[in-house]
Design an enzyme around this catalytic site. Structure first.
Site, mmCIF file in Angstrom:
data_model
loop_
_atom_site.group_PDB
_atom_site.id
_atom_site.type_symbol
_atom_site.label_atom_id
_atom_site.label_comp_id
_atom_site.label_asym_id
_atom_site.label_seq_id
_atom_site.Cartn_x
_atom_site.Cartn_y
_atom_site.Cartn_z
ATOM 1 N N ASN A 14 33.515 -42.183 16.815
ATOM 2 C CA ASN A 14 33.481 -43.591 16.400
ATOM 3 C C ASN A 14 34.868 -44.183 16.295
ATOM 4 O O ASN A 14 35.849 -43.464 16.067
ATOM 5 C CB ASN A 14 32.823 -43.735 15.009
ATOM 6 N N ASP A 16 36.784 -46.200 13.595
ATOM 7 C CA ASP A 16 36.679 -46.525 12.172
ATOM 8 C C ASP A 16 37.384 -47.853 11.901
ATOM 9 O O ASP A 16 38.591 -47.976 12.140
ATOM 10 C CB ASP A 16 37.330 -45.445 11.311
ATOM 11 N N GLY A 42 34.559 -40.885 13.272
ATOM 12 C CA GLY A 42 33.297 -40.237 13.627
ATOM 13 C C GLY A 42 33.317 -38.821 13.104
ATOM 14 O O GLY A 42 34.320 -38.106 13.261
ATOM 15 N N GLY A 44 31.943 -36.096 14.085
ATOM 16 C CA GLY A 44 32.189 -35.091 15.109
ATOM 17 C C GLY A 44 33.643 -35.045 15.529
ATOM 18 O O GLY A 44 34.267 -33.981 15.567
ATOM 19 N N ASN A 46 36.212 -36.239 13.922
ATOM 20 C CA ASN A 46 37.038 -35.823 12.781
ATOM 21 C C ASN A 46 37.076 -34.305 12.667
ATOM 22 O O ASN A 46 38.125 -33.699 12.426
ATOM 23 C CB ASN A 46 36.496 -36.412 11.483
ATOM 24 N N GLU A 137 25.095 -37.258 12.440
ATOM 25 C CA GLU A 137 25.317 -38.579 13.021
ATOM 26 C C GLU A 137 24.878 -38.585 14.482
ATOM 27 O O GLU A 137 25.181 -39.519 15.218
ATOM 28 C CB GLU A 137 26.795 -38.989 12.894
ATOM 29 N N GLY A 202 35.351 -28.312 -6.890
ATOM 30 C CA GLY A 202 35.456 -27.263 -5.897
ATOM 31 C C GLY A 202 34.226 -27.109 -5.029
ATOM 32 O O GLY A 202 33.555 -28.092 -4.694
ATOM 33 N N GLY A 229 35.722 -34.243 3.848
ATOM 34 C CA GLY A 229 34.575 -33.373 4.048
ATOM 35 C C GLY A 229 34.536 -32.796 5.449
ATOM 36 O O GLY A 229 34.159 -31.636 5.647
ATOM 37 N N ASP A 230 34.947 -33.585 6.441
ATOM 38 C CA ASP A 230 34.966 -33.106 7.822
ATOM 39 C C ASP A 230 36.010 -32.008 8.003
ATOM 40 O O ASP A 230 35.767 -31.012 8.700
ATOM 41 C CB ASP A 230 35.236 -34.263 8.776
#
Length: 279
Positions: A14, A16, A42, A44, A46, A137, A202, A229-230
């Site tokens: 994507n 952003d 995106g 993926g 990322n 996604e 954590g 998170g990615d």
């Protein structure tokens, strides 16, 4: 890692569009004074760029449009060291994520999938020594197809949260979620291996519902949580698929997540994976 892990990311690519504002708007509210940033993103893409910067040998399976944004996204992945020969071209426009980030780094995101809805596995082969990481996604049909076709290690980042078919639950070697997603997908309570992130508290690793490992968060200054998170998912998949012990892999992933949070980019600059492993 002595040798780079062969890792394929199947997922979204994507653009952003990020508005940085003092605070997140409430429903029906307009918040002024924002600053607009346009960058590669995106889940993926990322994860692919994070994994490549951590030292894995990464190829990306995804789709972009024929528009200038598609060429830009390919160039960004190439620059990060990702193999883009399997990135497909769609008649749909390149995907876009609309993001608002507040001064604390928290965010709200709306995704327009565009070309991401046209990813096709026709002609794609997966090696027995190759790890694969996917997210949600992309279409669930595509994730189910991965469960059938992937021969090596399969990790699924179940985000955004959706119920996972039994075929995926049974096949995935690792499912990664945050605590909100974990609450929204009850079937994960009995899945064979699930990593759950808890932000400042954590992360934990569960096997068939029993906690088998945990790691504290690494304190840092929060700039942007969008790509954290990615980066965590990329690091944990690299560690566990490479044979790193659960405790050390989880601790390294938390350290990578902290490094990502401290970077304002959705695709943060990272060091090699070994730097984040505990002594």
């Amino acid at each position: 890692m002595q040798n780079p892990l062969p890792l394929t990311i199947v997922g979204s690519i994507n653009v952003d569009l990020t508005a940085r504002a003092e605070r997140l708007p409430q429903a029906g509210e307009t918040v002024g004074g924002g600053r607009l940033v346009r960058e590669a993103g995106g889940k993926g893409a990322n994860q692919a760029t994070a994994a490549a910067r951590l030292g894995a040998a990464v190829r990306m399976i995804g789709a972009v449009g024929t528009d200038p944004d598609g060429a830009w996204m390919r160039a960004e992945l190439d620059a990060a060291g990702v193999d883009t020969t399997s990135v497909q071209t769609s008649d749909e426009p390149t995907g876009v994520a609309l993001i608002v980030v507040d001064r604390e780094g928290e965010n709200q995101i709306a995704v327009c999938e565009g070309a991401n809805g046209d990813i096709d596995l026709a002609g794609v082969e997966f090696g027995a020594d190759e790890a694969v990481l996917a997210q949600l996604e992309i279409s669930m049909d595509l994730v189910v197809a991965l469960a059938e076709q992937v021969r090596g290690y399969l990790a699924v980042n179940a985000a955004p949260a959706r119920d996972l078919p039994e075929a995926v639950l049974a096949r995935a070697d690792l499912i990664i979620v945050n605590e909100t997603e974990y609450a929204l997908i009850p079937a994960l309570r009995t899945a064979k291996r699930v990593a759950v992130t808890y932000g400042a508290d954590g992360a934990k690793l569960f096997e068939s519902g029993a906690e088998v490992a945990s790691a504290p968060a690494v304190k840092t200054t929060v700039e942007n949580t969008v790509g954290a998170g990615d980066a965590f998912c990329a690091a944990l998949t690299i560690g566990l698929a490479s044979g790193v012990s659960a405790d050390r892999a989880l601790a390294a992933a938390c350290a990578v997540g902290a490094a990502a949070v401290a970077d304002p980019r959705s695709q943060p600059l990272l060091s090699r994976y070994d730097v984040y492993l505990p002594a």
